[in-house]
Design a protein around this motif. Sequence first.
Motif, PDB file in Angstrom:
ATOM      1  N   GLY A   1       0.805  -1.221   0.000  1.00 50.00           N
ATOM      2  CA  GLY A   1       0.000   0.000   0.000  1.00 50.00           C
ATOM      3  C   GLY A   1       0.829   1.257   0.000  1.00 50.00           C
ATOM      4  N   TRP A   2       1.969   1.239   0.656  1.00 51.26           N
ATOM      5  CA  TRP A   2       2.772   2.445   0.767  1.00 51.26           C
ATOM      6  C   TRP A   2       3.852   2.577  -0.291  1.00 51.26           C
ATOM      7  CZ3 TRP A   2       1.458   6.555   3.423  1.00 51.26           C
ATOM      8  CH2 TRP A   2       0.555   6.411   4.485  1.00 51.26           C
TER       9      TRP A   2
ATOM     10  N   PHE B   1       1.623   0.665  -4.420  1.00 50.27           N
ATOM     11  CA  PHE B   1       0.372   1.293  -4.861  1.00 50.27           C
ATOM     12  C   PHE B   1       0.586   2.685  -5.454  1.00 50.27           C
ATOM     13  CE2 PHE B   1      -4.074   2.035  -5.176  1.00 50.27           C
ATOM     14  CZ  PHE B   1      -4.292   3.340  -4.776  1.00 50.27           C
TER      15      PHE B   1
ATOM     16  N   ILE C   1      -0.713   3.345  -9.189  1.00 46.88           N
ATOM     17  CA  ILE C   1      -1.943   4.103  -9.434  1.00 46.88           C
ATOM     18  C   ILE C   1      -1.712   5.207 -10.456  1.00 46.88           C
ATOM     19  CG2 ILE C   1      -1.628   5.794  -7.552  1.00 46.88           C
ATOM     20  CD1 ILE C   1      -4.962   4.172  -8.513  1.00 46.88           C
ATOM     21  N   TYR C   2      -0.458   5.644 -10.584  1.00 49.26           N
ATOM     22  CA  TYR C   2      -0.209   6.734 -11.505  1.00 49.26           C
ATOM     23  C   TYR C   2       0.465   6.247 -12.765  1.00 49.26           C
ATOM     24  CZ  TYR C   2      -1.384   9.829  -7.705  1.00 49.26           C
ATOM     25  OH  TYR C   2      -2.052  10.456  -6.695  1.00 49.26           O
TER      26      TYR C   2
ATOM     27  N   ASP D   1      -3.730   9.806 -12.672  1.00 48.70           N
ATOM     28  CA  ASP D   1      -4.351   8.737 -11.878  1.00 48.70           C
ATOM     29  C   ASP D   1      -5.086   7.806 -12.848  1.00 48.70           C
ATOM     30  OD1 ASP D   1      -6.557   7.395 -10.398  1.00 48.70           O
ATOM     31  OD2 ASP D   1      -5.861   8.596  -8.720  1.00 48.70           O
TER      32      ASP D   1
ATOM     33  N   VAL E   1      -7.309   5.642 -12.470  1.00 52.38           N
ATOM     34  CA  VAL E   1      -8.752   5.400 -12.253  1.00 52.38           C
ATOM     35  C   VAL E   1      -9.562   6.661 -12.557  1.00 52.38           C
ATOM     36  CG1 VAL E   1     -10.505   4.707 -10.572  1.00 52.38           C
ATOM     37  CG2 VAL E   1      -8.244   3.638 -10.530  1.00 52.38           C
ATOM     38  N   SER E   2      -9.180   7.768 -11.925  1.00 51.60           N
ATOM     39  CA  SER E   2     -10.009   8.969 -12.060  1.00 51.60           C
ATOM     40  C   SER E   2      -9.623   9.824 -13.254  1.00 51.60           C
ATOM     41  CB  SER E   2      -9.907   9.823 -10.799  1.00 51.60           C
ATOM     42  OG  SER E   2      -8.594  10.354 -10.674  1.00 51.60           O
TER      43      SER E   2
ATOM     44  N   TYR F   1      -7.389  12.216 -13.150  1.00 47.57           N
ATOM     45  CA  TYR F   1      -6.892  13.521 -12.730  1.00 47.57           C
ATOM     46  C   TYR F   1      -5.405  13.459 -12.419  1.00 47.57           C
ATOM     47  CZ  TYR F   1     -11.676  15.138 -12.597  1.00 47.57           C
ATOM     48  OH  TYR F   1     -12.950  15.492 -12.964  1.00 47.57           O
TER      49      TYR F   1
ATOM     50  N   PHE G   1      -4.307  16.165  -6.263  1.00 54.73           N
ATOM     51  CA  PHE G   1      -4.415  15.496  -4.970  1.00 54.73           C
ATOM     52  C   PHE G   1      -3.420  16.058  -3.966  1.00 54.73           C
ATOM     53  CE2 PHE G   1      -7.576  12.410  -5.750  1.00 54.73           C
ATOM     54  CZ  PHE G   1      -7.517  12.138  -7.098  1.00 54.73           C
TER      55      PHE G   1
ATOM     56  N   THR H   1      -3.154   1.875   4.881  1.00 55.56           N
ATOM     57  CA  THR H   1      -2.421   2.439   3.745  1.00 55.56           C
ATOM     58  C   THR H   1      -3.375   3.369   2.996  1.00 55.56           C
ATOM     59  OG1 THR H   1      -3.079   0.778   2.103  1.00 55.56           O
ATOM     60  CG2 THR H   1      -1.199   0.234   3.521  1.00 55.56           C
ATOM     61  N   PRO H   2      -2.838   4.187   2.094  1.00 52.20           N
ATOM     62  CA  PRO H   2      -3.725   5.081   1.334  1.00 52.20           C
ATOM     63  C   PRO H   2      -4.589   4.355   0.310  1.00 52.20           C
ATOM     64  CG  PRO H   2      -1.414   5.769   1.117  1.00 52.20           C
ATOM     65  CD  PRO H   2      -1.419   4.463   1.814  1.00 52.20           C
ATOM     66  N   ALA H   3      -4.269   3.095   0.027  1.00 53.78           N
ATOM     67  CA  ALA H   3      -4.870   2.435  -1.138  1.00 53.78           C
ATOM     68  C   ALA H   3      -6.403   2.420  -1.146  1.00 53.78           C
ATOM     69  CB  ALA H   3      -4.300   1.033  -1.301  1.00 53.78           C
TER      70      ALA H   3
ATOM     71  N   ARG I   1      -8.011   5.907  -1.262  1.00 52.72           N
ATOM     72  CA  ARG I   1      -7.784   6.566  -2.537  1.00 52.72           C
ATOM     73  C   ARG I   1      -8.632   5.951  -3.634  1.00 52.72           C
ATOM     74  NH1 ARG I   1      -3.833   9.594  -4.712  1.00 52.72           N
ATOM     75  NH2 ARG I   1      -4.558  10.099  -6.806  1.00 52.72           N
TER      76      ARG I   1
ATOM     77  N   ASP J   1     -11.197   7.859  -6.013  1.00 56.71           N
ATOM     78  CA  ASP J   1     -11.021   7.779  -7.468  1.00 56.71           C
ATOM     79  C   ASP J   1     -12.257   7.229  -8.152  1.00 56.71           C
ATOM     80  OD1 ASP J   1      -7.456   6.949  -7.724  1.00 56.71           O
ATOM     81  OD2 ASP J   1      -8.544   8.830  -7.359  1.00 56.71           O
ATOM     82  N   THR J   2     -12.894   6.265  -7.539  1.00 51.92           N
ATOM     83  CA  THR J   2     -14.106   5.694  -8.146  1.00 51.92           C
ATOM     84  C   THR J   2     -15.209   6.742  -8.191  1.00 51.92           C
ATOM     85  OG1 THR J   2     -13.468   3.568  -7.201  1.00 51.92           O
ATOM     86  CG2 THR J   2     -15.702   3.741  -8.069  1.00 51.92           C
TER      87      THR J   2
ATOM     88  N   LEU K   1     -14.730   9.953  -8.396  1.00 54.51           N
ATOM     89  CA  LEU K   1     -14.353  10.880  -9.463  1.00 54.51           C
ATOM     90  C   LEU K   1     -14.607  10.268 -10.833  1.00 54.51           C
ATOM     91  CD1 LEU K   1     -11.025  12.282  -7.990  1.00 54.51           C
ATOM     92  CD2 LEU K   1     -13.152  13.540  -8.328  1.00 54.51           C
ATOM     93  N   LEU K   2     -14.300   8.989 -10.946  1.00 63.11           N
ATOM     94  CA  LEU K   2     -14.525   8.297 -12.224  1.00 63.11           C
ATOM     95  C   LEU K   2     -16.002   8.336 -12.593  1.00 63.11           C
ATOM     96  CD1 LEU K   2     -13.543   6.376 -14.507  1.00 63.11           C
ATOM     97  CD2 LEU K   2     -14.002   4.490 -12.950  1.00 63.11           C
TER      98      LEU K   2
ATOM     99  N   ASN L   1     -17.505  10.952 -14.827  1.00 63.45           N
ATOM    100  CA  ASN L   1     -17.204  10.963 -16.257  1.00 63.45           C
ATOM    101  C   ASN L   1     -17.832   9.797 -16.996  1.00 63.45           C
ATOM    102  OD1 ASN L   1     -15.515  13.238 -16.003  1.00 63.45           O
ATOM    103  ND2 ASN L   1     -13.958  11.917 -15.089  1.00 63.45           N
TER     104      ASN L   1
END
Lengths: 186, 574
Positions: free
Chosen positions: A24-25, A28, A32-33, A150, A152-153, A155, A160, B22-24, B27, B31-32, B34-35, B38
Amino acid sequence: MKLPKSITAIVPFVAGVLLALAAGWTAFPRAIYRAQRQPVNFSHRVHADKAGQKCDDCHSFRADGTFAGVPTLDKCSGCHAVPMGNTAEEKAFIDRYVTPGREPQWLVYARQPENVYFSHITHVKLAGMKCETCHGNEGATDGLRAYQEDRVSGYSRDVFRSMKMDDCVDCHRRQGMDHSCLDCHK
Amino acid sequence: MTTTRRNLFKLAGGAAAGSLLTPAPWRLITDTALLSENWPGVPRPKRGEVSYRFGNCALCTAGCAVRARCVAGQPVALAGVEAHPLSRGALCTYGIAGHHLPYHPARLRQGPVAEASAAVQSAIRTLRPNEHCAVLDLRPGRTASWTYRRAMASVRNGMYLASESNTAVDLASAKTVLSLGVPVLDGWGTPGNVWALRGGFHLIQAEPVESRTAVMADLWLPIRAGSEAALLDAVRGGSASDAAAQTGLSEQQIASLARELRENGPSLVLDRNGASPMIARREAPVPEEWKKAVPATQLASVSEESIRVLLIDESMPGEYLPWSAIQPKLTSDCVVVSFAWSKEGYGRQARFTLPAAVYPEVVDDIPPAIDSPAAMFRLAAALVAPPEGMVSPTGFIAGLAGIDAKNALQERVAAIQKSGRGSVFDPSGAAKPADLWKALQAGATWIDDREPRASVISTQIASPLADDKNRSSAPLAIAFSEPRAAALVSPLMSKVTNESGLRLGTHGVAIHPSDARGAGLAEGSRARLETASGFVTVDISVDDTVPPGVIQVGGGPDLQNVCGANRRGRVVAL
């Protein structure tokens, strides 16, 4: 030495926690990017130092108060109709964009969702804010950093980091400014 | 350690627990979301040239001047026009989000037009001699109102029903204003004008509940609900002791009030049904040929069971007459057609409810508000196109009479220009536009010259109502303290007007804790408010600032319908 049963019982659980933390740290954020290059590796520093340009020479306000944002090709080709220097980057820019008259598809680091209304003129002229406050010291950079999108989104990572709604609200609170839904979401 | 299923589950559980640190996952949730903005089918605001259009808000007769910021022709934000001589830049919570109304989920998009037309025409053909075809106009004083009057002149036994619209109050001249429960500082008249004149008058608010106006008034007189007539009688020279007994005020307070009204004049008394004094206001000029039209008739003067066809124009928000007052006038086979934005209001009683274009989809003129002693003519601009299937009330009704009213607005403007009267406020800055029609379409306002000696009309106000004595079955006295609300409120603004507790909302009522306990109700519960006019489902607020025995009601059309003609009611738990 045989470990006590109570220890061996939680080993898988702890292992799972540690694996997840590591993933995760470290993995990820990388996964993600997706890094995308800008169409031209533009040097703000060269244009500020050698051409003597300031932010608003290219990122200007129109007569009606709207913000021009990223300049269009005609702003660049005003000077770069012919090479001004001897870099390969400039030559590639002229060949790919200026000569055929094709607009570079810049990736905007600060692109906000469609439902957000942001007035540059209010913040710059009325509030007297400097560009660097929100956009960082872009004017001193020698090239454009990769646009980290990102997956997924869609952006930019920059949003962020420092351009989320919470960041705007926090700044408004610190400055003692009113803020309501309709100010930004018309 | 062996690889067993249990160990695998433990590993997975540890991974799940660890991932929360964790941020996962957080986040991915963001993100979902935000997705989802669109996804195909999600409406996107247009991008394009920014432009500005001027108009006037049609949500009430204040008709506040509006500047619409448009992107690629789509209005995205509304604001007031500070330079306007009447509205002075004010725009209320309804008006500021008026451009959302075309997208309101509750707006009507279709209706039985052909059936309604056939039923109406058939009923008109078979009208008996003592039966009428009537138009009920909730917003009289418009050009559309003249179209209805002209149409009814051509239809057999045609009748035009509307309240008086050619009267006004001169707030600018008043030094003392006694308001009997009128929300003077909370949406009454033209709010920008009222606030601009605020420093010129002493406001005394007499009502049982401390409303927003009462809080901001110079003096609040907490009279008992239903005692307005007694108070008014006393200040006009009647018995102060009788008034004290009925209102709950002291005789000294009443004497002081009477003295102030007498010595600090001119004074003005406002009531929810009118004012005293009122002045006659001439209308904006109309073409001469229009004057062969039926006059306005008050509903009270119509014989019972005599209306066979009732056409209700609810397409512009106005004052609701209670259905209980209308129904006795209808024949048993009456065809009732309502032209409305939604099923609220008379849509619940009408046989046919036809969808009308909402503000700001249609060009319509806005009659002047009660605080405008001079006639005005201004237009609500059409900022967006109405969807297919909308019915024009004027087109429908004019069609019954074979009248062509498509250019009625232009004809009226030509008559105004021909009269040579008045002046024009043009937000674009032109002092006297050559083409008045063009200027009005671009947001200008024509303001008539004041008549030097406008006649004063005496009106009956603060009359006690018939069911004042009906206390056993209707133990709660009704107190209005909210301004009238539009039938449709922007879904964004309803958070403010309906759901935040700042206002009672279109179906909100407030009662004292003791009354709530007696009825078995709690904060937020739903109940039925019953009056002699009918009933409506309401949302209960329990408020100890509301006196015991009083029910404070919100301003929605259903509540107006049920409470408008009544002073007493009761709440019953559902």
